[in-house]
Scaffold this motif. Sequence first.
Motif, PDB file in Angstrom:
ATOM      1  N   ASP A  58       0.826  -1.200   0.000  1.00 42.44           N
ATOM      2  CA  ASP A  58       0.000   0.000   0.000  1.00 42.44           C
ATOM      3  C   ASP A  58       0.859   1.249   0.000  1.00 42.44           C
ATOM      4  O   ASP A  58       0.411   2.327   0.369  1.00 42.44           O
ATOM      5  CB  ASP A  58      -0.935  -0.001   1.211  1.00 42.44           C
ATOM      6  N   ALA A  59       2.122   1.106  -0.400  1.00 40.73           N
ATOM      7  CA  ALA A  59       3.019   2.245  -0.492  1.00 40.73           C
ATOM      8  C   ALA A  59       3.364   2.493  -1.949  1.00 40.73           C
ATOM      9  O   ALA A  59       3.160   1.645  -2.811  1.00 40.73           O
ATOM     10  CB  ALA A  59       4.286   1.977   0.321  1.00 40.73           C
ATOM     11  N   LEU A  60       3.864   3.656  -2.230  1.00 42.14           N
ATOM     12  CA  LEU A  60       4.223   4.030  -3.593  1.00 42.14           C
ATOM     13  C   LEU A  60       5.683   3.711  -3.866  1.00 42.14           C
ATOM     14  O   LEU A  60       6.499   3.692  -2.943  1.00 42.14           O
ATOM     15  CB  LEU A  60       3.961   5.527  -3.788  1.00 42.14           C
ATOM     16  N   PRO A  61       6.019   3.449  -5.150  1.00 47.41           N
ATOM     17  CA  PRO A  61       5.163   3.502  -6.334  1.00 47.41           C
ATOM     18  C   PRO A  61       4.328   2.243  -6.505  1.00 47.41           C
ATOM     19  O   PRO A  61       4.627   1.189  -5.945  1.00 47.41           O
ATOM     20  CB  PRO A  61       6.174   3.636  -7.469  1.00 47.41           C
ATOM     21  N   LEU A  62       3.272   2.361  -7.310  1.00 43.74           N
ATOM     22  CA  LEU A  62       2.427   1.231  -7.685  1.00 43.74           C
ATOM     23  C   LEU A  62       2.327   1.199  -9.207  1.00 43.74           C
ATOM     24  O   LEU A  62       2.197   2.237  -9.843  1.00 43.74           O
ATOM     25  CB  LEU A  62       1.032   1.372  -7.082  1.00 43.74           C
ATOM     26  N   THR A  63       2.392   0.004  -9.769  1.00 46.71           N
ATOM     27  CA  THR A  63       2.297  -0.173 -11.213  1.00 46.71           C
ATOM     28  C   THR A  63       1.116  -1.070 -11.525  1.00 46.71           C
ATOM     29  O   THR A  63       0.993  -2.161 -10.959  1.00 46.71           O
ATOM     30  CB  THR A  63       3.585  -0.802 -11.782  1.00 46.71           C
ATOM     31  N   PHE A  64       0.241  -0.633 -12.420  1.00 44.91           N
ATOM     32  CA  PHE A  64      -0.954  -1.385 -12.784  1.00 44.91           C
ATOM     33  C   PHE A  64      -0.945  -1.665 -14.283  1.00 44.91           C
ATOM     34  O   PHE A  64      -0.719  -0.764 -15.093  1.00 44.91           O
ATOM     35  CB  PHE A  64      -2.218  -0.617 -12.406  1.00 44.91           C
ATOM     36  N   LEU A  65      -1.214  -2.923 -14.631  1.00 44.93           N
ATOM     37  CA  LEU A  65      -1.251  -3.351 -16.021  1.00 44.93           C
ATOM     38  C   LEU A  65      -2.689  -3.548 -16.456  1.00 44.93           C
ATOM     39  O   LEU A  65      -3.515  -4.047 -15.689  1.00 44.93           O
ATOM     40  CB  LEU A  65      -0.491  -4.671 -16.206  1.00 44.93           C
ATOM     41  N   MET A  66      -2.992  -3.176 -17.693  1.00 45.31           N
ATOM     42  CA  MET A  66      -4.275  -3.512 -18.302  1.00 45.31           C
ATOM     43  C   MET A  66      -4.034  -4.708 -19.217  1.00 45.31           C
ATOM     44  O   MET A  66      -3.196  -4.655 -20.121  1.00 45.31           O
ATOM     45  CB  MET A  66      -4.845  -2.329 -19.085  1.00 45.31           C
ATOM     46  N   LEU A  67      -4.763  -5.805 -18.957  1.00 42.10           N
ATOM     47  CA  LEU A  67      -4.557  -7.063 -19.657  1.00 42.10           C
ATOM     48  C   LEU A  67      -5.826  -7.493 -20.375  1.00 42.10           C
ATOM     49  O   LEU A  67      -6.923  -7.351 -19.849  1.00 42.10           O
ATOM     50  CB  LEU A  67      -4.153  -8.161 -18.668  1.00 42.10           C
ATOM     51  N   ARG A  68      -5.634  -8.003 -21.575  1.00 41.06           N
ATOM     52  CA  ARG A  68      -6.744  -8.618 -22.279  1.00 41.06           C
ATOM     53  C   ARG A  68      -6.215  -9.881 -22.965  1.00 41.06           C
ATOM     54  O   ARG A  68      -5.263  -9.826 -23.719  1.00 41.06           O
ATOM     55  CB  ARG A  68      -7.369  -7.674 -23.315  1.00 41.06           C
ATOM     56  N   ASN A  69      -6.868 -11.011 -22.641  1.00 42.38           N
ATOM     57  CA  ASN A  69      -6.432 -12.298 -23.184  1.00 42.38           C
ATOM     58  C   ASN A  69      -4.951 -12.541 -22.906  1.00 42.38           C
ATOM     59  O   ASN A  69      -4.198 -12.997 -23.758  1.00 42.38           O
ATOM     60  CB  ASN A  69      -6.716 -12.378 -24.676  1.00 42.38           C
ATOM     61  N   ASN A  70      -4.571 -12.205 -21.663  1.00 42.84           N
ATOM     62  CA  ASN A  70      -3.210 -12.441 -21.164  1.00 42.84           C
ATOM     63  C   ASN A  70      -2.161 -11.589 -21.876  1.00 42.84           C
ATOM     64  O   ASN A  70      -0.969 -11.881 -21.811  1.00 42.84           O
ATOM     65  CB  ASN A  70      -2.827 -13.914 -21.266  1.00 42.84           C
ATOM     66  N   ARG A  71      -2.592 -10.514 -22.528  1.00 40.92           N
ATOM     67  CA  ARG A  71      -1.675  -9.627 -23.238  1.00 40.92           C
ATOM     68  C   ARG A  71      -1.773  -8.221 -22.658  1.00 40.92           C
ATOM     69  O   ARG A  71      -2.861  -7.723 -22.403  1.00 40.92           O
ATOM     70  CB  ARG A  71      -2.024  -9.597 -24.734  1.00 40.92           C
ATOM     71  N   ILE A  72      -0.626  -7.590 -22.434  1.00 42.64           N
ATOM     72  CA  ILE A  72      -0.600  -6.223 -21.924  1.00 42.64           C
ATOM     73  C   ILE A  72      -1.021  -5.267 -23.034  1.00 42.64           C
ATOM     74  O   ILE A  72      -0.441  -5.270 -24.118  1.00 42.64           O
ATOM     75  CB  ILE A  72       0.809  -5.854 -21.419  1.00 42.64           C
ATOM     76  N   ILE A  73      -2.040  -4.455 -22.749  1.00 39.60           N
ATOM     77  CA  ILE A  73      -2.493  -3.472 -23.736  1.00 39.60           C
ATOM     78  C   ILE A  73      -2.400  -2.042 -23.196  1.00 39.60           C
ATOM     79  O   ILE A  73      -2.738  -1.093 -23.902  1.00 39.60           O
ATOM     80  CB  ILE A  73      -3.928  -3.755 -24.210  1.00 39.60           C
ATOM     81  N   GLY A  74      -1.919  -1.887 -21.965  1.00 38.44           N
ATOM     82  CA  GLY A  74      -1.760  -0.561 -21.390  1.00 38.44           C
ATOM     83  C   GLY A  74      -1.285  -0.658 -19.954  1.00 38.44           C
ATOM     84  O   GLY A  74      -1.195  -1.750 -19.384  1.00 38.44           O
ATOM     85  N   PHE A  75      -0.992   0.492 -19.355  1.00 41.42           N
ATOM     86  CA  PHE A  75      -0.544   0.512 -17.961  1.00 41.42           C
ATOM     87  C   PHE A  75      -0.599   1.941 -17.438  1.00 41.42           C
ATOM     88  O   PHE A  75      -0.725   2.910 -18.195  1.00 41.42           O
ATOM     89  CB  PHE A  75       0.886  -0.027 -17.833  1.00 41.42           C
ATOM     90  N   TYR A  76      -0.476   2.054 -16.134  1.00 39.99           N
ATOM     91  CA  TYR A  76      -0.204   3.349 -15.511  1.00 39.99           C
ATOM     92  C   TYR A  76       0.543   3.107 -14.212  1.00 39.99           C
ATOM     93  O   TYR A  76       0.571   1.985 -13.688  1.00 39.99           O
ATOM     94  CB  TYR A  76      -1.492   4.153 -15.258  1.00 39.99           C
ATOM     95  N   GLN A  77       1.152   4.170 -13.694  1.00 39.03           N
ATOM     96  CA  GLN A  77       1.852   4.096 -12.413  1.00 39.03           C
ATOM     97  C   GLN A  77       1.386   5.228 -11.509  1.00 39.03           C
ATOM     98  O   GLN A  77       1.035   6.315 -11.980  1.00 39.03           O
ATOM     99  CB  GLN A  77       3.369   4.175 -12.617  1.00 39.03           C
ATOM    100  N   LEU A  78       1.345   4.947 -10.218  1.00 42.72           N
ATOM    101  CA  LEU A  78       1.111   5.956  -9.180  1.00 42.72           C
ATOM    102  C   LEU A  78       2.423   6.179  -8.444  1.00 42.72           C
ATOM    103  O   LEU A  78       3.043   5.217  -7.978  1.00 42.72           O
ATOM    104  CB  LEU A  78       0.040   5.487  -8.193  1.00 42.72           C
ATOM    105  N   ASN A  79       2.818   7.437  -8.334  1.00 41.56           N
ATOM    106  CA  ASN A  79       4.106   7.768  -7.735  1.00 41.56           C
ATOM    107  C   ASN A  79       3.966   8.819  -6.649  1.00 41.56           C
ATOM    108  O   ASN A  79       3.020   9.624  -6.647  1.00 41.56           O
ATOM    109  CB  ASN A  79       5.063   8.289  -8.819  1.00 41.56           C
ATOM    110  N   GLU A  80       4.914   8.803  -5.737  1.00 43.68           N
ATOM    111  CA  GLU A  80       4.934   9.777  -4.645  1.00 43.68           C
ATOM    112  C   GLU A  80       5.170  11.178  -5.184  1.00 43.68           C
ATOM    113  O   GLU A  80       4.509  12.141  -4.789  1.00 43.68           O
ATOM    114  CB  GLU A  80       6.030   9.428  -3.643  1.00 43.68           C
ATOM    115  N   GLN A  81       6.128  11.319  -6.107  1.00 48.80           N
ATOM    116  CA  GLN A  81       6.467  12.619  -6.671  1.00 48.80           C
ATOM    117  C   GLN A  81       6.698  12.492  -8.164  1.00 48.80           C
ATOM    118  O   GLN A  81       7.025  11.418  -8.670  1.00 48.80           O
ATOM    119  CB  GLN A  81       7.736  13.175  -6.011  1.00 48.80           C
ATOM    120  N   GLU A  82       6.508  13.593  -8.885  1.00 48.53           N
ATOM    121  CA  GLU A  82       6.886  13.698 -10.287  1.00 48.53           C
ATOM    122  C   GLU A  82       8.247  14.389 -10.360  1.00 48.53           C
ATOM    123  O   GLU A  82       8.749  14.929  -9.374  1.00 48.53           O
ATOM    124  CB  GLU A  82       5.843  14.504 -11.071  1.00 48.53           C
TER     125      GLU A  82
END
Length: 270
Positions: free
Chosen positions: A162-186
Amino acid sequence: MKTEDGLPRFYIAVQNGSIIGTYALLRNDLISRQDVFPWLACLYVVPEFRGQKMGAKLLQHALQESRKLGHDNLYLCTDLDGYYEKLGWSYFTNGYIFNGTEMKIYTAPTSTITSIDGYPVIQSIKECPEHRDAFITYISESWPAVKNIVIAQMEESLSTADALPLTFLMLRNNRIIGFYQLNEQEYLVRKDLSPWIGPLFIDKDERGQAFGALLLQHARKMAGSRLGAAKVYLTTDHIRYYEKYGFREIGLSLFDWGRPSKIYEHDTLC
């Protein structure tokens, strides 16, 4: 609402302030099969919203939530024929409800669901570490200009909960089609704001399907429910993209190397 344990949990789908669907995760739904759990129950979509894959989305959410609670499989009992099968569920056995009526029991794994009825799912890299190498290849080929920063943050994400950074993948049919990250600072001069969405990316071939909106909504929810933040921020040079999803421009800042960039904020979701 009162239990401190993982179960039971009840969920609602809301649109424009109205409840349009529900489901529950229970410790037990059949007296005859108390040896397996958790159970999906109370799945319901109001009639006017049927035929829009809302049931599939609720099932997808239930599998994701079950995985977060540490369960490898989810179960349900039903008298429907042909509905759950087409959404990735498998017949398990038969059981008996309280009045003695025999019912079919279905199960689905929580670890292998990467799309339901063609609809993508969003998972943190820590929930699916088997995609680490594929993500490194994906970002190296799709967005090489930022690969070093993104990969470093992804590696750190594998050791955070529950701490940063966090990375999230968008998956469809077991294939990565996108992502985003949450970070403490830019990488901005301004350091008084947190957390930040960045970067966010959707495959060129997958654009135009509102998947970016799904990632933004997911980021707002993670920032609010998981991190307890009231606002979430991003920096961009895009014009009129984030505004249509409710983000508000609040000013300008400079990257650490001197280039100016706009800052946007949005309320988080709980």
